[in-house]
Design a protein around this motif. Structure first.
Motif, PDB file in Angstrom:
ATOM      1  N   LYS A  63       0.680  -0.904  -0.109  1.00 34.15           N
ATOM      2  CA  LYS A  63      -0.093  -0.167   0.736  1.00 34.15           C
ATOM      3  C   LYS A  63       1.375   1.209   0.072  1.00 34.15           C
ATOM      4  O   LYS A  63       1.911   1.380   0.987  1.00 34.15           O
ATOM      5  N   VAL A  64       0.745   2.228  -0.979  1.00 36.30           N
ATOM      6  CA  VAL A  64       1.322   3.335  -0.746  1.00 36.30           C
ATOM      7  C   VAL A  64       0.730   4.042  -0.481  1.00 36.30           C
ATOM      8  O   VAL A  64      -0.717   4.700  -0.926  1.00 36.30           O
ATOM      9  N   ALA A  65       0.232   5.194   0.798  1.00 37.52           N
ATOM     10  CA  ALA A  65      -0.711   6.882   0.935  1.00 37.52           C
ATOM     11  C   ALA A  65      -0.244   7.555  -0.147  1.00 37.52           C
ATOM     12  O   ALA A  65       0.819   7.426  -1.293  1.00 37.52           O
ATOM     13  N   ASP A  66      -1.332   8.250  -0.045  1.00 37.46           N
ATOM     14  CA  ASP A  66      -1.260   9.451  -1.049  1.00 37.46           C
ATOM     15  C   ASP A  66      -0.302  10.586  -0.566  1.00 37.46           C
ATOM     16  O   ASP A  66       0.358  10.655   0.282  1.00 37.46           O
ATOM     17  N   GLY A  67       0.565  10.887  -1.993  1.00 30.66           N
ATOM     18  CA  GLY A  67       1.592  11.357  -1.119  1.00 30.66           C
ATOM     19  C   GLY A  67       2.634  11.781  -0.988  1.00 30.66           C
ATOM     20  O   GLY A  67       3.810  11.090  -0.907  1.00 30.66           O
ATOM     21  N   GLU A  68       2.875   9.758  -1.094  1.00 30.48           N
ATOM     22  CA  GLU A  68       4.249   9.219  -0.323  1.00 30.48           C
ATOM     23  C   GLU A  68       5.026   8.656  -1.708  1.00 30.48           C
ATOM     24  O   GLU A  68       4.659   8.873  -2.264  1.00 30.48           O
ATOM     25  N   LYS A  69       6.086   9.055  -0.739  1.00 23.41           N
ATOM     26  CA  LYS A  69       7.486   8.771  -2.041  1.00 23.41           C
ATOM     27  C   LYS A  69       8.109   6.986  -1.638  1.00 23.41           C
ATOM     28  O   LYS A  69       7.990   6.910  -0.600  1.00 23.41           O
ATOM     29  N   LEU A  70       7.231   6.157  -2.130  1.00 19.75           N
ATOM     30  CA  LEU A  70       8.096   5.117  -2.020  1.00 19.75           C
ATOM     31  C   LEU A  70       8.446   3.849  -2.618  1.00 19.75           C
ATOM     32  O   LEU A  70       9.205   4.309  -4.069  1.00 19.75           O
ATOM     33  N   VAL A  71       9.990   3.701  -2.184  1.00 22.02           N
ATOM     34  CA  VAL A  71      11.362   3.792  -2.946  1.00 22.02           C
ATOM     35  C   VAL A  71      11.127   1.822  -3.228  1.00 22.02           C
ATOM     36  O   VAL A  71      11.276   1.705  -2.342  1.00 22.02           O
ATOM     37  N   LEU A  72      11.315   1.269  -4.870  1.00 21.64           N
ATOM     38  CA  LEU A  72      11.193  -0.090  -4.393  1.00 21.64           C
ATOM     39  C   LEU A  72      13.366   0.311  -5.019  1.00 21.64           C
ATOM     40  O   LEU A  72      13.383   0.154  -5.620  1.00 21.64           O
ATOM     41  N   PHE A  73      13.070  -0.973  -3.765  1.00 21.07           N
ATOM     42  CA  PHE A  73      14.948  -1.170  -4.227  1.00 21.07           C
ATOM     43  C   PHE A  73      15.660  -2.819  -4.048  1.00 21.07           C
ATOM     44  O   PHE A  73      14.312  -3.820  -3.361  1.00 21.07           O
ATOM     45  N   GLY A  74      15.856  -2.923  -4.925  1.00 24.53           N
ATOM     46  CA  GLY A  74      16.262  -4.548  -5.457  1.00 24.53           C
ATOM     47  C   GLY A  74      17.746  -4.687  -6.096  1.00 24.53           C
ATOM     48  O   GLY A  74      17.457  -3.976  -6.509  1.00 24.53           O
ATOM     49  N   PRO A  75      18.421  -5.976  -6.221  1.00 22.83           N
ATOM     50  CA  PRO A  75      18.905  -6.258  -7.004  1.00 22.83           C
ATOM     51  C   PRO A  75      18.085  -6.311  -8.956  1.00 22.83           C
ATOM     52  O   PRO A  75      16.523  -6.542  -8.675  1.00 22.83           O
ATOM     53  N   SER A  76      18.892  -6.394  -9.397  1.00 25.88           N
ATOM     54  CA  SER A  76      18.250  -6.325 -10.662  1.00 25.88           C
ATOM     55  C   SER A  76      17.639  -7.798 -11.073  1.00 25.88           C
ATOM     56  O   SER A  76      18.015  -8.630 -10.500  1.00 25.88           O
ATOM     57  N   GLY A  77      16.530  -8.134 -11.680  1.00 21.48           N
ATOM     58  CA  GLY A  77      16.051  -8.818 -11.392  1.00 21.48           C
ATOM     59  C   GLY A  77      15.203 -10.052  -9.992  1.00 21.48           C
ATOM     60  O   GLY A  77      15.072 -10.632 -10.499  1.00 21.48           O
ATOM     61  N   ALA A  78      14.111  -8.567  -9.439  1.00 22.35           N
ATOM     62  CA  ALA A  78      14.388  -8.546  -8.871  1.00 22.35           C
ATOM     63  C   ALA A  78      11.982  -8.371  -8.942  1.00 22.35           C
ATOM     64  O   ALA A  78      11.214  -8.992  -7.914  1.00 22.35           O
ATOM     65  N   GLY A  79      12.245  -7.677  -9.745  1.00 20.50           N
ATOM     66  CA  GLY A  79      11.104  -7.092 -10.255  1.00 20.50           C
ATOM     67  C   GLY A  79      10.388  -6.058 -10.190  1.00 20.50           C
ATOM     68  O   GLY A  79       9.287  -6.414 -10.291  1.00 20.50           O
ATOM     69  N   LYS A  80      11.237  -5.962 -10.244  1.00 25.84           N
ATOM     70  CA  LYS A  80      10.937  -3.859  -9.518  1.00 25.84           C
ATOM     71  C   LYS A  80      10.052  -3.875 -10.628  1.00 25.84           C
ATOM     72  O   LYS A  80       9.087  -2.638 -10.722  1.00 25.84           O
ATOM     73  N   SER A  81      10.797  -3.323 -12.072  1.00 22.98           N
ATOM     74  CA  SER A  81      10.786  -3.256 -13.222  1.00 22.98           C
ATOM     75  C   SER A  81       9.296  -3.872 -13.785  1.00 22.98           C
ATOM     76  O   SER A  81       8.131  -2.962 -14.583  1.00 22.98           O
ATOM     77  N   VAL A  82       9.070  -5.147 -13.454  1.00 18.59           N
ATOM     78  CA  VAL A  82       7.636  -6.001 -13.602  1.00 18.59           C
ATOM     79  C   VAL A  82       6.749  -4.563 -13.385  1.00 18.59           C
ATOM     80  O   VAL A  82       5.196  -4.785 -13.214  1.00 18.59           O
ATOM     81  N   LEU A  83       6.622  -4.604 -11.878  1.00 20.57           N
ATOM     82  CA  LEU A  83       5.659  -4.231 -10.346  1.00 20.57           C
ATOM     83  C   LEU A  83       5.420  -2.650 -11.403  1.00 20.57           C
ATOM     84  O   LEU A  83       3.767  -2.236 -10.962  1.00 20.57           O
ATOM     85  N   LEU A  84       6.411  -1.862 -11.723  1.00 21.16           N
ATOM     86  CA  LEU A  84       6.076  -0.314 -11.620  1.00 21.16           C
ATOM     87  C   LEU A  84       4.645  -0.808 -13.087  1.00 21.16           C
ATOM     88  O   LEU A  84       3.734   0.048 -13.582  1.00 21.16           O
ATOM     89  N   ARG A  85       5.753  -1.965 -14.989  1.00 24.24           N
ATOM     90  CA  ARG A  85       4.444  -2.038 -15.490  1.00 24.24           C
ATOM     91  C   ARG A  85       3.473  -2.471 -15.488  1.00 24.24           C
ATOM     92  O   ARG A  85       2.193  -2.031 -16.413  1.00 24.24           O
ATOM     93  N   LEU A  86       3.288  -3.371 -14.279  1.00 23.79           N
ATOM     94  CA  LEU A  86       1.409  -3.983 -13.668  1.00 23.79           C
ATOM     95  C   LEU A  86       1.055  -2.388 -13.495  1.00 23.79           C
ATOM     96  O   LEU A  86      -0.137  -2.450 -13.836  1.00 23.79           O
ATOM     97  N   VAL A  87       1.670  -1.766 -12.678  1.00 23.77           N
ATOM     98  CA  VAL A  87       0.894  -0.879 -11.764  1.00 23.77           C
ATOM     99  C   VAL A  87       0.474   1.082 -13.579  1.00 23.77           C
ATOM    100  O   VAL A  87      -0.678   0.961 -13.140  1.00 23.77           O
TER     101      VAL A  87
END
Lengths: 285, 368
Positions: free
Chosen positions: B25-49
Motif C-alpha cells: 500500500k502506498v499512501a496519498d503523496g507518499e514517496k515509496l522506493v522499490l529497491f533491490g538487485p536486478s531481476g527482483a521484479g521491480k520494473s515488472v511491478l511498475l509496468r503492472l501498475v
C-alpha cells in the motif's frame, strides 16, 4: 587497410573489376543490342561499333512490329502497364494486410502465432509449379482466371510472406518501452501503432515493399498460366518476340531495357530513403 | 494525488514467477522506493501498475479504483523509463507534449505546459532537438519532463538516473526529492542505488525474487535490516560481518573481538551458544585510548578517503578485517597499533543458518 601494398591494391582492383564486368556486361550488352537491328546483332564476329537505331523502341511504343514476314501487332506497352498495375496493386494489398499482421506477430505472442507465421512463410518454399495446376482449376471455377483480381490475389503468395517477415523484424527491434511510454501518455493502441510503430519501422516497410515489388515484377510463371495476352505482364510478353520469322533480339533487348527501368528507378530512389532511415539510429532513444 | 494498493499480485513469464503474491500500500503523496538487485521484479511491478502488462492474479487499485479493466492510457499515471524511451522521430517538445496532446488540450495550453516543465528541468533551450541530438542528461530530463507535464497524481519512475553520469546523478539526487515534493504526487521510484533510495524514499520496499523482503523507513532499513542480505545492500563501505558465537555470562551476553569481550544487549540472550554473524556498521566503531573501557586492540593496515568519510582498514588479533569509517578530517591514528570501541547496542546479530536478524525483547516491544 593502411598496410596494403601497391601489389595488393592492384590485385584487389583487378578482382573488383572482374566482378563488376561479370555482372554488368550482360546489362551493358543488352543496352547496346537495344539500339541495333537484328542483322548487326547477329553478325559474326560481334562488334561494338554499329549504326545506332531507335527502330526497336519505336516498334515497341507504336505497337507495330515490321518483320521480314510482314507487319505484326504487339501490345508491349499494354503489357508494361499490366506489370505496373499488377505489381503495384499486389504490393499495396500486401502492405495493407501484411504490416498490421507483422505488428501483431511481433508484439503479441498468442497461441499458435508462430505456427501461423511459419505457414505464411512456407508459401515461399513451395515451387509455384506445384500449386499452379490446382490453382488453375479453382480459378476457372471461381471465374478468377484471366482477371487482374485473380492475378493480384496469386501475387500475394509472393509478396505477403516477404513483407510479413521483414517488417516483423523491424517491429521487434522497436523497444517495447517506447510504445509503452506512448500508451501511458494517454494514447490508445491504434494511435500508438500509427504514430510510433509505423514511423519507426518506416525504413523496414519501405525495404520490404521494394523487395516485394521487384519479386512481383519479375514473376513469370503465374501470369503465363493464369492470364491471357491482354492481362499479361512484360515478363511473359517478351515471348511474343519469338516470331515465325525469327527471334527479334533487338526488340527483346529494348523491351528488357524498358521493363527494368521502373524497378531500377524505384530502387535508386528508395535506396537514398533507406540509407537515411537506417542511419536515423532509429530505436535507441 | 492518489493512493496505490497492490493486493496479492502475481505475474508469471512462462514458468518463471516474477511477482510472487505481492501486496503493498502506498499512501496519498507518499514517496515509496522499490529497491533491490536486478531481476527482483521491480520494473515488472511498475509496468503492472502502469497497465502495459497484465497481472496473472491479484488486484491493482489506484485511488481506490480497481484497474483490472482500465487500459494504460486511461490510468492517468506518469512514467519515466530507465532507457528514457523517448520517441526518436519527435523533437524534445513533441516528446514532452505527448501526454497533453492525448487530452485534446488547446495548442496554447500545450505550449505553456511544456515550456513550464522544461524551464523547471533546465531543458528549455533544447526543445527543438531530436533525442539523438541530446546528451544523456538532457534525454533523462526530457523523459522526466514527459512524465511530469500532465501533473499525474501517480508517478512511476523506473530507475531514471541509471544511465546518466555520476555528476548528474549526484545533482539529481539532491534536486529530485524537492521536485517531487513540490508536485505532491504519489511516487513509486525504482532504483538499485541505496543512496538514491535513502535520499528519495519516505519508505523503502526491499524486493527480492518477486517479493518484498522488508518494508520500512530508510532509518529502519539501515538500522534494523531483517536479513544479512539486506544489511549488505545498504551502506558504503559495507557492513562488517563477523562470524561469532555469543557467550552467556553473569550480566548477559558477549562476543569476543581481539580476545576482548563486546557486550551485546541482554535481550538477545536466546542466541547464546549459537553460530551467528555479528554486523557492525563501519561508523559504529570509534578510536579510543588503550585504557578506555571496552577498548579493542587492532593493527591498522590502510586508510582511504571515501567521499566525505575516511575509511580505515584494520585487522584484529585473530586476523579478522574490519572497516572503520569516520567523518573526514577527524583525527585518528593512521598506522600501527590502535584501539577501537563499539557500542554493543548499535550492532546487529544475525542467525548464521537462515540469515535472519535475531530480535531481542526491545525489538518486539518496538514492533508492537
Amino acid at each position: 587497410m593502411e598496410h596494403t601494398s601497391t601489389l595488393e591494391r592492384v590485385l584487389r582492383g583487378i578482382a573488383l573489376s572482374l566482378i563488376v564486368l561479370f555482372f554488368m556486361f550482360p546489362l551493358f550488352w543488352i543496352f547496346l543490342m537495344s539500339f541495333q537491328t537484328n542483322e548487326t546483332i547477329l553478325r559474326i564476329p560481334p562488334s561494338l561499333f554499329f549504326e545506332p537505331t531507335l527502330g526497336n523502341y519505336k516498334a515497341l511504343i507504336t505497337g507495330k512490329l515490321d518483320t521480314a514476314a510482314g507487319s505484326l501487332d504487339i501490345a508491349f506497352m499494354k503489357n508494361l502497364w499490366n506489370s505496373v498495375l499488377l505489381s503495384t496493386s499486389a504490393v499495396v494489398l500486401s502492405l495493407i494486410l501484411g504490416v498490421p499482421a507483422a505488428y501483431a506477430f511481433a508484439r503479441h505472442k498468442f497461441r499458435g502465432s508462430e505456427d501461423i507465421a511459419f505457414t505464411l512463410l512456407s508459401f515461399r518454399f513451395a515451387p509455384p509449379l506445384l500449386v499452379l495446376l490446382p490453382l488453375t482449376i479453382y480459378f476457372q471455377q471461381l471465374g478468377l482466371a484471366d482477371t487482374y483480381v485473380g492475378l493480384i490475389w496469386v501475387y500475394q503468395l509472393i509478396c505477403l510472406p516477404l513483407i510479413l517477415w521483414i517488417v516483423r523484424g523491424y517491429f521487434e527491434d522497436i523497444s517495447a518501452d517506447v510504445e509503452y511510454a506512448y500508451r501511458i501518455a494517454g494514447h490508445g493502441w491504434f494511435a500508438t501503432f500509427r504514430k510510433i510503430a509505423l514511423p519507426l519501422a518506416g525504413p523496414g516497410i519501405a525495404a520490404a515493399g521494394l523487395l516485394a515489388f521487384i519479386f512481383a515484377w519479375n514473376n513469370f510463371v503465374f501470369a503465363l498460366v493464369l492470364a491471357s495476352a491482354d492481362k499479361q505482364p512484360v515478363t511473359v510478353a517478351a515471348l511474343a518476340f519469338v516470331t515465325a520469322s525469327g527471334i527479334q533480339y533487338g526488340q527483346i533487348a529494348a523491351g528488357i531495357v524498358l521493363s527494368i527501368t521502373p524497378t531500377l528507378a524505384i530502387a535508386l530512389y528508395a535506396q537514398r530513403y533507406l540509407v537515411e532511415g537506417l542511419s536515423l539510429g532509429a530505436v535507441k532513444g | 494525488m492518489s493512493t496505490l494498493e497492490l493486493d496479492d499480485v502475481v505475474k508469471k513469464f512462462g514458468p518463471d514467477t516474477v511477482i510472487d503474491h505481492l501486496s503493498l500500500k502506498v499512501a496519498d503523496g507518499e514517496k515509496l522506493v522499490l529497491f533491490g538487485p536486478s531481476g527482483a521484479g521491480k520494473s515488472v511491478l511498475l509496468r503492472l501498475v502502469a497497465g502495459v502488462i497484465r497481472p496473472d492474479g491479484g488486484t491493482v487499485r489506484i485511488g481506490g479504483a480497481d484497474m483490472a479493466e482500465i487500459e494504460a492510457e486511461d490510468r492517468g499515471v506518469g512514467m519515466a523509463f530507465q532507457n528514457f524511451a523517448l520517441f526518436p522521430h519527435m523533437d524534445a517538445f513533441d516528446n514532452i507534449a505527448s501526454p497533453l496532446v492525448a487530452h485534446r488540450t488547446t495548442r496554447e495550453k500545450i505550449r505553456t505546459g511544456v515550456e513550464d516543465v522544461a524551464r523547471l528541468l533546465k531543458i528549455d533551450h533544447v526543445l527543438s532537438h531530436k533525442p539523438r541530438a541530446l546528451s544523456n542528461g538532457q534525454k533523462q530530463r526530457t523523459a522526466l519532463a514527459r512524465a511530469l507535464v500532465g501533473q499525474p497524481p501517480l508517478l512511476l519512475l523506473d530507475d531514471p538516473l541509471r544511465n546518466v553520469d555520476a555528476k548528474l546523478r549526484f545533482e539529481m539526487r539532491i534536486e529530485l526529492p524537492r521536485l517531487l515534493a513540490d508536485r505532491g504526487a504519489t511516487v513509486v521510484y525504482v532504483t538499485q542505488d541505496y543512496k538514491e533510495a535513502m535520499a528519495i524514499g519516505d519508505r523503502i520496499a526491499v524486493m527480492r525474487d518477486g517479493r518484498i523482503a522488508q518494508l520500512g523507513t530508510p532509518e529502519e532499513i539501515y538500522g534494523a535490516p531483517e536479513t544479512l542480505a539486506i544489511a549488505r545492500l545498504f551502506g558504503d563501505p559495507t557492513i562488517n560481518l563477523l562470524d561469532v558465537v555469543p557467550e552467556a555470562d553473569g550480566e548477559g551476553l558477549h562476543v569476543t573481538i581481539s580476545d576482548r569481550p563486546v557486550r551485546l544487549p541482554a535481550a538477545l540472550r536466546a542466541a547464546a551458544g549459537k553460530p551467528c554473524v555479528l554486523g557492525i556498521r563501519p561508523e559504529s566503531f570509534h578510536f579510543v585510548e588503550a585504557s578506555a573501557p571496552g577498548a579493542i586492540p587492532v593493527e591498522i593496515e590502510a586508510e582511504t578517503p571515501l567521499n566525505e568519510k575516511t575509511v580505515t582498514l584494520a585487522v584484529t588479533r585473530r586476523d579478522r578485517e574490519l572497516l572503520i569509517s569516520r567523518p573526514a578530517g577527524t583525527p585518528a591514528p593512521a598506522s600501527g597499533s590502535a584501539h577501537i570501541a563499539v557500542d554493543g547496542a548499535a550492532t546487529l546479530l544475525f542467525d548464521k543458518g537462515d540469515g535472519r536478524r535475531i530480535r531481542g525483547a526491545d525489538d518486539e516491544r518496538r514492533a508492537a
